[in-house]
Design a protein around this motif. Structure first.
Motif, PDB file in Angstrom:
ATOM      1  N   GLY A   1       0.891  -0.959  -0.196  1.00  0.00           N
ATOM      2  CA  GLY A   1      -0.188  -0.283   0.395  1.00  0.00           C
ATOM      3  C   GLY A   1       0.704   1.852  -0.207  1.00  0.00           C
ATOM      4  O   GLY A   1       0.950   1.898  -0.963  1.00  0.00           O
ATOM      5  N   ALA A   2       1.003   1.713   0.819  1.00  0.00           N
ATOM      6  CA  ALA A   2       1.908   3.062   1.132  1.00  0.00           C
ATOM      7  C   ALA A   2       3.213   2.819   2.216  1.00  0.00           C
ATOM      8  O   ALA A   2       3.140   2.298   3.292  1.00  0.00           O
ATOM      9  CB  ALA A   2       1.463   3.807   1.624  1.00  0.00           C
TER      10      ALA A   2
ATOM     11  N   ASP B   1       5.578   4.165  -4.919  1.00  0.00           N
ATOM     12  CA  ASP B   1       4.293   4.553  -4.701  1.00  0.00           C
ATOM     13  C   ASP B   1       2.515   4.325  -5.075  1.00  0.00           C
ATOM     14  O   ASP B   1       2.089   3.584  -4.756  1.00  0.00           O
ATOM     15  CB  ASP B   1       4.275   5.573  -3.920  1.00  0.00           C
ATOM     16  CG  ASP B   1       5.545   5.724  -2.997  1.00  0.00           C
ATOM     17  OD1 ASP B   1       5.904   4.558  -2.538  1.00  0.00           O
ATOM     18  OD2 ASP B   1       5.797   7.239  -2.579  1.00  0.00           O
TER      19      ASP B   1
ATOM     20  N   GLU C   1       2.205   1.110  -6.222  1.00  0.00           N
ATOM     21  CA  GLU C   1       1.491  -0.265  -4.129  1.00  0.00           C
ATOM     22  C   GLU C   1       0.447   0.465  -4.009  1.00  0.00           C
ATOM     23  O   GLU C   1      -0.301  -0.546  -3.260  1.00  0.00           O
ATOM     24  CB  GLU C   1       2.367   0.174  -3.615  1.00  0.00           C
ATOM     25  CG  GLU C   1       3.846  -0.746  -3.149  1.00  0.00           C
ATOM     26  CD  GLU C   1       4.439  -1.827  -3.929  1.00  0.00           C
ATOM     27  OE1 GLU C   1       3.236  -2.382  -3.059  1.00  0.00           O
ATOM     28  OE2 GLU C   1       5.768  -2.117  -3.568  1.00  0.00           O
ATOM     29  N   ILE C   2      -0.236   1.892  -4.234  1.00  0.00           N
ATOM     30  CA  ILE C   2      -1.183   1.970  -3.444  1.00  0.00           C
ATOM     31  C   ILE C   2      -2.360   0.910  -4.640  1.00  0.00           C
ATOM     32  O   ILE C   2      -3.327   0.998  -4.368  1.00  0.00           O
ATOM     33  CB  ILE C   2      -1.642   2.916  -3.286  1.00  0.00           C
ATOM     34  CG1 ILE C   2      -0.865   3.820  -2.442  1.00  0.00           C
ATOM     35  CG2 ILE C   2      -2.818   3.764  -3.345  1.00  0.00           C
ATOM     36  CD1 ILE C   2      -0.667   5.772  -2.126  1.00  0.00           C
TER      37      ILE C   2
ATOM     38  N   ALA D   1      -2.964  -2.092  -4.012  1.00  0.00           N
ATOM     39  CA  ALA D   1      -3.501  -2.301  -2.773  1.00  0.00           C
ATOM     40  C   ALA D   1      -5.101  -2.269  -2.996  1.00  0.00           C
ATOM     41  O   ALA D   1      -5.794  -2.871  -2.680  1.00  0.00           O
ATOM     42  CB  ALA D   1      -3.268  -1.411  -1.694  1.00  0.00           C
TER      43      ALA D   1
ATOM     44  N   VAL E   1      -6.356  -2.707   7.030  1.00  0.00           N
ATOM     45  CA  VAL E   1      -5.044  -1.422   6.505  1.00  0.00           C
ATOM     46  C   VAL E   1      -4.798  -1.211   7.853  1.00  0.00           C
ATOM     47  O   VAL E   1      -5.934  -0.625   9.233  1.00  0.00           O
ATOM     48  CB  VAL E   1      -6.057  -0.066   5.838  1.00  0.00           C
ATOM     49  CG1 VAL E   1      -4.776   0.628   5.471  1.00  0.00           C
ATOM     50  CG2 VAL E   1      -6.811  -0.291   5.076  1.00  0.00           C
TER      51      VAL E   1
ATOM     52  N   ARG F   1       2.117   8.232   2.338  1.00  0.00           N
ATOM     53  CA  ARG F   1       0.497   8.583   1.845  1.00  0.00           C
ATOM     54  C   ARG F   1       0.185   7.230   2.638  1.00  0.00           C
ATOM     55  O   ARG F   1      -0.892   6.997   1.919  1.00  0.00           O
ATOM     56  CB  ARG F   1       0.800   8.380   0.347  1.00  0.00           C
ATOM     57  CG  ARG F   1       1.689   9.213  -0.364  1.00  0.00           C
ATOM     58  CD  ARG F   1       2.188   9.088  -2.057  1.00  0.00           C
ATOM     59  NE  ARG F   1       1.392   9.133  -2.430  1.00  0.00           N
ATOM     60  CZ  ARG F   1       0.798   8.642  -3.573  1.00  0.00           C
ATOM     61  NH1 ARG F   1       2.932   8.234  -3.987  1.00  0.00           N
ATOM     62  NH2 ARG F   1       0.323   8.544  -4.516  1.00  0.00           N
ATOM     63  N   GLN F   2      -0.508   6.825   3.671  1.00  0.00           N
ATOM     64  CA  GLN F   2      -0.918   6.185   4.812  1.00  0.00           C
ATOM     65  C   GLN F   2      -3.393   6.723   4.348  1.00  0.00           C
ATOM     66  O   GLN F   2      -3.195   6.513   4.732  1.00  0.00           O
ATOM     67  CB  GLN F   2      -0.722   6.105   5.898  1.00  0.00           C
ATOM     68  CG  GLN F   2       0.637   5.090   5.557  1.00  0.00           C
ATOM     69  CD  GLN F   2       1.408   4.847   7.794  1.00  0.00           C
ATOM     70  OE1 GLN F   2       1.051   3.924   8.044  1.00  0.00           O
ATOM     71  NE2 GLN F   2       1.847   5.413   8.159  1.00  0.00           N
TER      72      GLN F   2
ATOM     73  N   LEU G   1      -3.648   5.667   1.095  1.00  0.00           N
ATOM     74  CA  LEU G   1      -4.321   4.777   1.361  1.00  0.00           C
ATOM     75  C   LEU G   1      -4.871   4.275   1.677  1.00  0.00           C
ATOM     76  O   LEU G   1      -6.085   3.665   1.687  1.00  0.00           O
ATOM     77  CB  LEU G   1      -2.941   4.113   1.614  1.00  0.00           C
ATOM     78  CG  LEU G   1      -3.507   3.236   1.384  1.00  0.00           C
ATOM     79  CD1 LEU G   1      -3.134   1.725   0.240  1.00  0.00           C
ATOM     80  CD2 LEU G   1      -1.867   2.123   2.640  1.00  0.00           C
TER      81      LEU G   1
ATOM     82  N   ARG H   1      -8.793   5.225  -0.388  1.00  0.00           N
ATOM     83  CA  ARG H   1      -8.640   4.965  -1.949  1.00  0.00           C
ATOM     84  C   ARG H   1      -9.573   3.606  -1.271  1.00  0.00           C
ATOM     85  O   ARG H   1     -10.071   3.083  -1.765  1.00  0.00           O
ATOM     86  CB  ARG H   1      -7.536   5.405  -2.955  1.00  0.00           C
ATOM     87  CG  ARG H   1      -7.270   6.353  -2.974  1.00  0.00           C
ATOM     88  CD  ARG H   1      -6.162   6.430  -3.829  1.00  0.00           C
ATOM     89  NE  ARG H   1      -6.210   5.747  -5.011  1.00  0.00           N
ATOM     90  CZ  ARG H   1      -5.234   5.382  -5.906  1.00  0.00           C
ATOM     91  NH1 ARG H   1      -4.415   6.016  -5.446  1.00  0.00           N
ATOM     92  NH2 ARG H   1      -5.336   4.675  -6.968  1.00  0.00           N
TER      93      ARG H   1
END
Length: 868
Positions: free
Chosen positions: A425-426, A581, A584-585, A588, A600, A623-624, A627, A630
């Protein structure tokens, strides 16, 4: 109907005494009267046999963690060790693993001093196993500002909750025959310039807030030790603060234990001794020892003042069984034995979980607990889901033998036919995490000629030694350290490796040298260079399942921690191949959309929340936040687990049906999380500190001194006391926490001495409720009544009941709940230091509201009581 254990300020552990308790004194690990008399006689005999130089030496650490032995009087060396979530012992490595309990914020979130007492029993058992006599814990400074970097190591923003949980902890440890040092006395509520800052605190908030937990613990647990802080209070360094140590702590409260300095905090021989400091740590070079003996001979201090300090050290030795010829305060038959550390860690973790939000998913039931029989795929998302942050950084660090991550815990607990997928994810970290997953490592200490001096297994890729090198290794004979072993990748591709340390580093992977160079610190601060050395990154193409040899050779090049203080800190980091990044997001989000439930896990890192610095903001790193937003848009059944030691902003909290706070959950993190998410156990936690929606809403944010001073201008209005004066509501108030059942508050009966509350479980499963009692002054208060907060916590009790059952809690109302510190005619501002003799406690007469509440903002029943 069931009855709750009442919160009785004279027995705040909330449970039965240990069977071995001989009398009331034994509740705190105190000797019975006869044994106390034996200790006094033994101390005087030992003291009479000592010359001045030996007495002075006894007050000075002989190394990082110990005091010297004196065989002539049967005195063994006293060993101290860091806590508070475990017992590290004298070695800062994984050779002798330690049980890692959840963070103190998690323990306080249970609101259960009985559980704190059991944690203390376990830690005493750990200490005895490691040959430790004194635990450097608990930390009972307050959460004055959410920016405080070490809040995870403290309990709460409220002094009563802090004092009661701390009392349970101290009692438990000392019932196990091990001493405690309640710290940091006093005012160490932030980390910025903590060595030098002068905290200006007026007498009333000093007494009602910051001293109150220490006073409560001294009165109800009789600790064998206190640690004085680095900082100043009202112009005097705490290691030299005669007014607070000699006059208040010892004189007014009757504290009879040892006062030990925080490490390197003692600065002046004469002022420290006269200020009440007994032990200067660490050694061998301190302001005591030879300098103290010289000061006596020069007539600067009297030998009788030295004798008083030595008496207290000898009494500590007698209590812990280090003085021959007299029984210890707790004999072997009276100590709790055979405690399952993993079980205690798991219980605290799940009981400390705070369910902040739990809404229905569409027209279905609430998001939690998850019905494992109704799901077929669970997406687990977040770096902290795979690599849980289980404890805070700094002196609280211990090395467990194993850690259960959230991903592992859920995979183990869910049925075999439920698919569990993972997506990163982040990435929240800016530094590469220490090598752990897939690595088997050991540290080999080598002489200059290559001779093996010592070999120690490593928990992860960090090799850190503070104070003492492994047996057989000295600064003189050490040539190099090799962190070596093998790595079996779980994925094919380009892996990121990192080396850090001050000195020469050479990294070899699969026979190829990837790095060979010297690394120097960026700045001039030797402690900063030691704790956070420069990092260098490299890459290696590796294949899943194919093991490769890994060796990181380190030749130390500084920094020097001081005479006799051995130190090493270097590390191997590793990060598996990952997408950028954005990708990865996106991955997720796809995993969440394909799952029945998305879990999460978001977290802070030791780069933003740790000992040694305060936080700059309350935002989750990386950038959680994006994440979570979204993932929530992709799956309406999204559960967010917050893995942080203290408050963070949650801007997306209304977009997800469930938010669960796990704090730093200790080594059983994943097992406890699975217990709670799948409904095997209820999340029992309540917030011990207010969680802001935004940092700017918090009533106190100033932690940076100006011209060396930090003025506590808010007075008594910190935490929820301050929130009640500000317009913005917090995201989640003090005391808040949901369970898996519902409670109806049926009746409230009160007198000026106690409160009785009846509650009923109206849900369909057994649950726990924390009944909180607040006092609030009314308009009928006396005309000369001082300004007070809108309300304050006066007591609490934990009750338990089955479906449809009622429970009754009786909570005493102590006199202090109705009292304020009256500064007297002299006033006593924040700058005059008038804290010891000016003023006194005054019971404020008038009519009060007594409020039975689920949280400070969710008050269910009220009654009035008149105090004359």
């Amino acid at each position: 109907m069931t009855d709750a254990q009442p919160h009785d300020p004279t027995d705040p552990t909330g449970g039965p005494t240990h069977p071995a308790d001989a009398d009331a004194d034994a509740h705190a690990g105190r000797p019975a009267r006869g044994r106390a008399q034996d200790h006094t006689a033994a101390v005087e005999r030992a003291l009479a046999a000592l010359d001045l130089d030996t007495k002075a030496a006894l007050l000075s650490g002989q190394d990082m963690w110990t005091l010297p032995a004196v065989p002539a009087i049967g005195l063994r060396s006293l060993v101290m060790s860091d806590g508070p979530v475990g017992v590290r012992g004298q070695e800062w490595n994984a050779e002798d693993p330690s049980v890692a309990l959840p963070s103190p914020t998690a323990l306080a979130a249970t609101w259960d001093p009985g559980l704190a007492r059991r944690a203390g029993h376990l830690l005493a058992q750990e200490a005895r196993r490691k040959g430790v006599h004194v635990l450097l814990a608990p930390t009972v400074n307050l959460h004055r500002s959410p920016l405080g970097g070490r809040h995870f190591e403290c309990y709460a923003e409220d002094p009563l909750l802090t004092g009661v949980i701390g009392t349970g902890y101290v009692r438990g440890v000392q019932e196990g025959g091990v001493g405690t040092t309640v710290k940091h006395f006093v005012g160490n509520d932030a980390e910025t310039d903590r060595f030098t800052v002068d905290n200006r605190i007026a007498p009333r908030p000093l007494r009602e807030l910051y001293l109150a937990p220490f006073e409560h613990i001294v009165e109800h647990a009789r600790p064998w030790g206190v640690m004085t802080a680095y900082n100043q209070v009202n112009g005097a360094t705490m290691t030299e603060h005669r007014a607070l140590v000699q006059d208040v702590l010892r004189g007014e409260w009757g504290f009879d234990g040892v006062n030990v300095s925080d490490w390197t905090a003692a600065r002046d021989t004469v002022r420290a001794l006269r200020g009440g400091l007994d032990v200067a740590m660490p050694g061998p070079r301190t302001v005591y020892g030879a300098p103290l003996a010289e000061a006596v001979r020069a007539g600067e201090v009297a030998e009788s003042e030295v004798d008083d300090a030595v008496r207290r050290v000898l009494l500590l030795a007698a209590r812990t069984g280090c003085l021959e010829g007299v029984p210890a305060a707790v004999g072997p038959d009276g100590m709790p034995q055979g405690i399952d550390g993993r079980a205690v860690a798991r219980e605290i973790a799940r009981r400390g979980c705070v369910l902040l939000r739990n809404e229905p998913v569409g027209a279905a039931r609430r998001a939690l607990p998850v019905d494992a029989s109704a799901v077929r795929r669970v997406a687990v998302i977040g770096a902290a889901a795979r690599d849980a942050r289980v404890l805070g950084g700094g002196s609280a660090t211990v090395f467990p033998d194993a850690v259960v991550s959230p991903l592992e815990g859920l995979r183990a607990a869910l049925p075999d036919d439920v698919e569990v997928t993972f997506a990163l994810g982040a990435e929240p970290r800016t530094r590469v995490p220490y090598a752990r997953e897939g690595f088997t490592l050991r540290a080999r200490y080598l002489a200059a000629d290559g001779q093996l001096l010592a070999e120690i297994p490593q928990f992860d890729g960090q090799v850190r030694v503070m104070g003492r090198l492994p047996a057989g290794v000295t600064r003189q004979n050490l040539g190099a350290v090799e962190l070596t072993g093998c790595f079996t990748p779980r994925s094919t591709g380009r892996h990121t490796l990192a080396v850090s340390g001050t000195g020469a580093l050479r990294l070899t992977v699969g026979g190829a040298v990837l790095f060979d160079d010297r690394c120097a610190p960026d700045g001039n601060d030797p402690f900063e260079a030691f704790m956070h050395p420069v990092e260098r990154r490299l890459t290696a193409e590796l294949t899943a399942g194919e093991s490769v040899g890994v060796t990181l050779r380190f030749v130390p090049g500084g920094p020097d921690l001081g005479e006799g203080l051995d130190g090493l800190n270097f590390a191997l980091g590793h990060s598996a191949p990952q997408l950028d990044d954005d990708a990865e997001i996106a991955e997720a989000v796809r995993a969440a959309a394909a799952a029945d439930v998305a879990v999460v896990v978001v977290a802070t890192t030791d780069e933003v929340e740790s000992e040694g610095f305060d936080r700059r903001d309350l935002r989750l790193p990386g950038r959680q936040d994006e994440l979570v937003t979204r993932v929530a848009a992709a799956n309406p059944h999204t559960v967010v687990v917050v893995n942080s030691g203290s408050p963070v902003e949650l801007p997306w909290r209304e977009q997800v049906p469930a938010v669960l706070l796990s704090w730093f959950p200790g080594q059983e993190a994943g097992a406890a999380l699975a217990d709670v998410l799948l409904g095997a156990h209820e999340p029992g936690g309540r917030l011990p500190t207010t969680w802001p929606a935004r940092l700017g809403d918090a009533p106190v944010t100033a932690v940076t001194p100006a011209d060396g001073r930090l003025t506590y201008s808010e007075g008594v209005h910190i935490g929820y006391r301050g929130w009640q004066r500000s317009a913005p509501a917090p995201a989640y108030p003090f005391g808040h926490g949901l369970g898996y059942t519902d409670w109806e508050y049926e009746s409230l009966d009160t007198t000026p001495d106690s409160v009785r509350v009846r509650v009923r479980n109206t849900g369909d499963r057994t649950g726990r409720e924390v009944v909180q009692i607040y006092l609030a002054p009314t308009a009928d208060a006396a005309p000369d009544a001082p300004e007070r907060p809108a309300r304050w916590l006066a007591g609490f009790a934990v009750v338990e009941a089955g479906p449809g059952e009622s429970a009754e809690a009786e909570v005493p109302l102590p006199d202090r709940a109705f009292a304020v510190w009256d500064e007297g005619d002299g006033g006593g501002g924040a700058g005059d230091g008038g804290t010891a003799e000016d003023g006194g406690w005054r019971r404020v007469k008038g009519v009060y509201l007594v409020e039975a509440a689920h949280s400070v903002d969710d008050r269910r029943l009220t009654a009035e009581v008149t105090v004359g």
